[in-house]
Each structure stands twice: as structure tokens, then as C-alpha cells.
Enzyme design. Structure first.
Site, short mmCIF file in Angstrom:
data_model
loop_
_atom_site.label_atom_id
_atom_site.label_comp_id
_atom_site.label_asym_id
_atom_site.label_seq_id
_atom_site.Cartn_x
_atom_site.Cartn_y
_atom_site.Cartn_z
N LEU A 88 35.59 33.56 37.81
CA LEU A 88 35.23 32.14 37.74
C LEU A 88 35.66 31.48 36.44
O LEU A 88 35.96 30.29 36.42
CB LEU A 88 33.74 31.95 38.00
CG LEU A 88 33.42 32.07 39.50
CD1 LEU A 88 31.92 32.20 39.73
CD2 LEU A 88 33.96 30.87 40.26
N ALA A 122 27.75 39.19 34.45
CA ALA A 122 28.07 39.79 35.75
C ALA A 122 29.57 39.65 36.03
O ALA A 122 30.25 38.83 35.41
CB ALA A 122 27.26 39.14 36.87
N PHE A 123 30.05 40.44 36.97
CA PHE A 123 31.51 40.51 37.16
C PHE A 123 32.09 39.19 37.64
O PHE A 123 33.29 38.98 37.55
CB PHE A 123 31.86 41.64 38.13
CG PHE A 123 31.86 41.27 39.57
CD1 PHE A 123 30.68 41.19 40.29
CD2 PHE A 123 33.05 40.98 40.22
CE1 PHE A 123 30.69 40.83 41.63
CE2 PHE A 123 33.06 40.63 41.57
CZ PHE A 123 31.88 40.55 42.27
N LYS A 124 31.26 38.29 38.14
CA LYS A 124 31.80 37.05 38.68
C LYS A 124 32.45 36.19 37.60
O LYS A 124 33.32 35.38 37.89
CB LYS A 124 30.72 36.30 39.43
CG LYS A 124 30.32 37.09 40.67
CD LYS A 124 29.40 36.40 41.60
CE LYS A 124 29.25 37.17 42.89
NZ LYS A 124 28.38 38.36 42.76
N ASP A 125 32.06 36.41 36.35
CA ASP A 125 32.74 35.70 35.26
C ASP A 125 34.23 36.03 35.22
O ASP A 125 35.04 35.19 34.82
CB ASP A 125 32.14 36.09 33.90
CG ASP A 125 30.72 35.58 33.72
OD1 ASP A 125 30.41 34.47 34.18
OD2 ASP A 125 29.90 36.31 33.10
#
Ligand code: PLP
Length: 462
Positions: free
Chosen positions: A116, A110-113
Site C-alpha cells: 500500500l 503489517a505486511f500490507k504496508d
């Protein structure tokens, strides 16, 4: 670079403290004191640069002298080395004027990688230098949790507590969190919805004694460093599609407004952005705001795009700060009104300014399904339900045909297989590293939606 609080009553801080602090002591969010700007000539020179190089250039001014340029470049390189596509955020053309920006090539799909993986390294860098440890807490509607866990696992400088709403994240999402075996990771299922989880996290921060004793830190999208890291792929995509000479539009599947706000930040830094389409599912608090100027959260309704099942979009406060002409007192008053009477209304001038850049569309469940099916039929591409909300909203937003429309693909379709199967009859396959995900043992605790119980739980474990 110094940072100020959106509510104007907290001390201005340098990057290192903003990173480690999260929420400001006045309850506001930190934003840069001024926007670093890149000229058109400089943006042109950056066209074609590898993702990591672009990231160092865009992030550099926000970090300032806090990290030597070589050290920042190393951290950035390491953060994106684990992505399974060399481009980090590749563009896939859907038709004559629409592209998908694939933001799901990181370790948790997911794009949160994208943010993060870098933010955890920044934490580690400063904490190691200080010889310090922190307790990182986060509320997740699914994707933040696993991305935070993958980014922070096995780092001595942090202990991690992730709260997810019980039964409201997909099985793949839950298993990506609960099957990680790392001594510094604690998964907690809260009997409530995502907004409850987020309120609990705010409650932990609001208790000054608890906050100090546990050395609390946040990796939620209220953390400025996440926004900063997300600016990079907006610029990367726009430059690949003819920017800065040609303005680009973006469709952004939106929940907490962190991603959409990063698009706004990219524009403030000088990137020509024609339009930002804020795509929401049936939790349409933002769509109603842009239509009426009144922000009034309703109860959260579960949808097939759970990472967007949000009614209090915390990063929206950052946009409000800009819309009020950076008036912290006014933002504080609006937020107080939200707490006391459940709503606030902005001035018509603020609304007009917001509408100059932002368009919103609310996409219901049927349209989301139809978009997954249509996108597959027309382009052969399987998209997840969050991405589908973005595609549907972007396509309905009236973007001029000569303007490239970039739809942010925020999750890999295999993360939400049920919806994809129902819409297309096809089961997207998980990348090889997850082949045994459904056989791995899960570890998590279930707690009621009770602040004191949660505090006791955290205290016992640190
Ligand atoms: C987190 C998330 C969103 C929402 O992003 P915000 O920055 O919270 O607006 C959308 N799609 C997916 C897949 C997500 O994980």
C-alpha cells in the site's frame, strides 16, 4: 502491458486504468494479459540487489510505459524509505531449514504496508497528472485499513472510507485506524463481520450511478497493483537463499489469497518455487477446496488471527482463471454458481494442477497458541498469531528438508499482544512511534450492515 478481466466480458485496460478502477465492470478481477518472465541468468544477476532496485525491475514490466523509469524508481524509493529496517523485508533464520520473512517493518506493522505504501503513491501520481480526485473505499479485517490510511492520509487526490467489522479487530488495529487525524480519512465500524464489509464495498461498486458520482476506487487486495508489489518480497527472499539455483518453499498466512497469489505470480515470472503452503486458521474454505475441489464458504468464525477470518477469498478468482486455462466464461459460470448455490466445483484437471504447487493446512486455535509458545522456546522469537498459523502449516506440510522454507511473518507480534501474552507470558513491546497509541483520541462512526445507509453516509461526506 494490458490487463484482462477474469470473467472475460470487460474491456482490456492499460495499467493506469486497472490501478484506478479496481473491480472490472463484469465483476471480475484484472490480471496481466501475459506473464513477464525473467530468465535464470537475469534472476542470478539480481541476487543481492537492494529491495527497491529489485522492485523497480520486477514491477517495471507491469507498469510499462505508463510511468518513466526514473519516476517509478523515485516512488519505490520513497515507499520503502519509511520502513524501520534497511533491508525492508529481512530474513531471520529459525533453524536449519526454516526462515521468517519479516514483512512488518512498515508504518503500521503489517505486511500490507509493503504494497500500500507504493500503491498510494501510484494513485497520487496518475491522479495529479489527470487533475482528478477519487473516493477510495476499503473493507478491512484489521490490517488493510490502517495500512491504507497511513498510505493515503493527507493526500489531496483522495478521500478515504474504511469499513471494519465492529468489535472484530484487535484494539491495536482499531486504534491504528481511528486515532489518525486527517481530513480525508473516514473510519466506519459496521455491525457485521468482515465478509459483510466486503459485500458492502462490492455493493457500492455495483451501483454504477453511485460509482460514477463518487469516482470510487478500491485499495483492497482485488487491486492488481497490490499483488504486483507483493511479488517483490518472494523474489527477494528466494534470491537471498540461493535462488534461482535452489527452489524455495513459502508458507503464507492466508485470508483473501492476495499474498499467496503473489507467490504464484512470482513463480509464473520464472522464480523457482517448490511449494506454496496456504495456511488458514479455522476458517478453512481454501483448505477444503484443495482437499476436495469444491469451494463452499461457511459462516465466518472469529479467531485470534482476525485478518484471516475470511470465507470468500476474493483473489482466489485470479487463480481460478489460470486453473481454467484463462477461460473467462468458465470463471463467470463458477462465480455465478457460488452466488446462486453457495458453492462451485472445479474439474479434476484443475485441481491436480493446483495441487502441483499449492499445499494447504488448516491450523486451529490451540495449535496456533502452541506454535507461538514453541517458536519462542526454541528460537527466542516472538511471533504474532497470523505468522504462527503460517509456521505451523509450513512445518506440517512435508516440505523436503533440503528445501528452505520461508514463513511469511505478516504482522508484528505487538499488533496482537493478547495471544502472545497468553502463549508465552511475555508482552511484545510496540515500537517507539506507537508509545502513546492507547492515550490518543479515537474517531469513528458505527453503521448497521445496510447498503443504503452506507451510501448515504458516503454521499454526505464527499
Ligand atoms: C491481510 C493479512 C493476512 C491475509 O493476507 P491475504 O493476502 O488476504 O491472504 C494475513 N496476515 C495478516 C497479518 C494480514 O494483515
Amino acid at each position: 502491458m494490458r490487463y484482462v478481466s477474469t470473467r472475460g466480458r470487460a474491456p482490456a485496460l492499460e495499467f493506469e486504468d486497472v490501478l484506478l478502477t479496481g473491480l472490472a465492470v463484469d465483476g471480475g478481477l484484472y490480471v496481466p494479459e501475459s506473464w513477464p518472465r525473467l530468465s535464470a541468468a537475469e534472476l542470478s544477476r539480481l541476487a543481492g540487489a537492494p529491495y527497491a532496485e529489485l522492485a523497480v525491475r520486477l514491477i517495471g514490466p507491469y507498469v510499462g510505459a505508463a510511468i518513466a523509469e526514473g519516476a517509478l524508481a523515485d516512488m519505490v524509493a520513497e515507499a520503502y524509505a519509511g520502513f524501520d529496517h534497511r533491508a525492508v523485508a529481512p530474513l531471520r533464520q529459525l533453524d536449519g531449514s526454516r526462515w521468517l520473512l519479516e514483512l512488518f517493518h512498515g508504518p503500521t506493522l503489517a505486511f500490507k504496508d509493503c504494497a500500500l505504501q507504493l500503491v498510494a503513491r501510484l494513485f497520487d501520481h496518475f491522479l495529479a497528472r489527470r487533475g482528478d480526485r477519487v473516493t477510495v473505499i476499503g473493507a478491512t479485517s484489521g490490517d488493510t485499513g490502517s495500512a491504507a490510511i497511513e498510505a493515503c492520509r493527507d493526500r489531496d487526490s483522495m478521500m478515504l472510507f474504511i469499513f471494519h467489522p465492529e468489535g472484530r479487530v484487535s484494539e491495536v488495529q482499531r486504534r491504528q485506524m481511528t486515532t489518525v487525524v486527517a481530513a480525508n480519512v473516514h473510519n466506519v465500524a459496521i455491525q457485521g463481520n468482515f465478509d459483510d464489509c466486503q459485500t458492502l464495498v462490492k455493493g457500492l461498486f455495483a451501483d454504477a450511478a453511485f460509482r460514477a458520482a463518487t469516482r470510487l476506487a478500491a485499495v483492497n487486495s482485488i487491486n492488481w497493483a497490490r499483488v504486483m508489489a507483493q511479488v517483490v518480497y518472494y523474489v527477494y527472499a528466494a534470491l537471498a537463499l540461493g535462488g534461482p539455483a535452489r527452489a524455495v518453499a513459502f508458507a503464507v498466512p492466508t485470508g483473501n489469497f492476495g499474498n499467496a497469489y503473489a507467490g504464484f505470480a512470482a513463480q509464473r515470472m520464472g522464480l523457482p518455487v517448490r511449494q506454496l503452503v496456504v495456511a488458514t486458521n479455522r476458517n478453512d474454505v481454501l483448505a477444503r477446496f484443495f482437499a476436495e475441489g469444491t469451494y463452499r464458504p461457511e459462516p465466518v468464525v472469529p479467531s485470534m488471527s482476525p485478518s484471516m477470518d475470511i470465507q470468500r477469498a476474493s483473489n482466489f478468482e485470479r487463480l481460478l482463471f489460470e486453473l481454467t486455462g484463462r477461460d473467462g466464461d468458465e470463471v463467470a459460470a463458477l462465480m455465478a454458481s457460488l452466488d446462486q448455490s453457495g458453492a462451485f466445483t472445479t474439474t479434476s484437471a484443475a485441481l491436480t494442477e493446483a495441487r502441483a504447487l499449492f499445499t494447504t493446512r488448516c491450523i486451529d486455535e490451540a495449535e496456533t497458541m502452541a506454535t507461538i509458545a514453541r517458536t519462542h522456546a526454541e528460537t527466542g522469537t516472538l511471533v504474532d498469531p497470523h505468522t504462527a498459523v503460517g509456521i505451523a502449516a509450513g512445518s506440517a506440510a512435508g516440505v523436503a528438508a533440503e528445501t528452505p522454507l520461508v514463513c511469511l511473518a505478516t504482522a508484528h507480534p505487538a499488533k496482537f499482544p493478547e495471544a502472545v501474552v497468553r502463549a508465552t507470558g511475555l508482552k511484545p513491546s510496540l515500537p517507539a512511534q506507537f508509545a502513546d497509541l492507547f492515550e490518543r483520541e479515537e474517531r469513528y462512526d458505527v453503521l448497521t450492515n445496510d447498503l443504503e445507509e452506507v451510501k448515504a453516509y458516503v454521499r454526505e461526506r464527499i
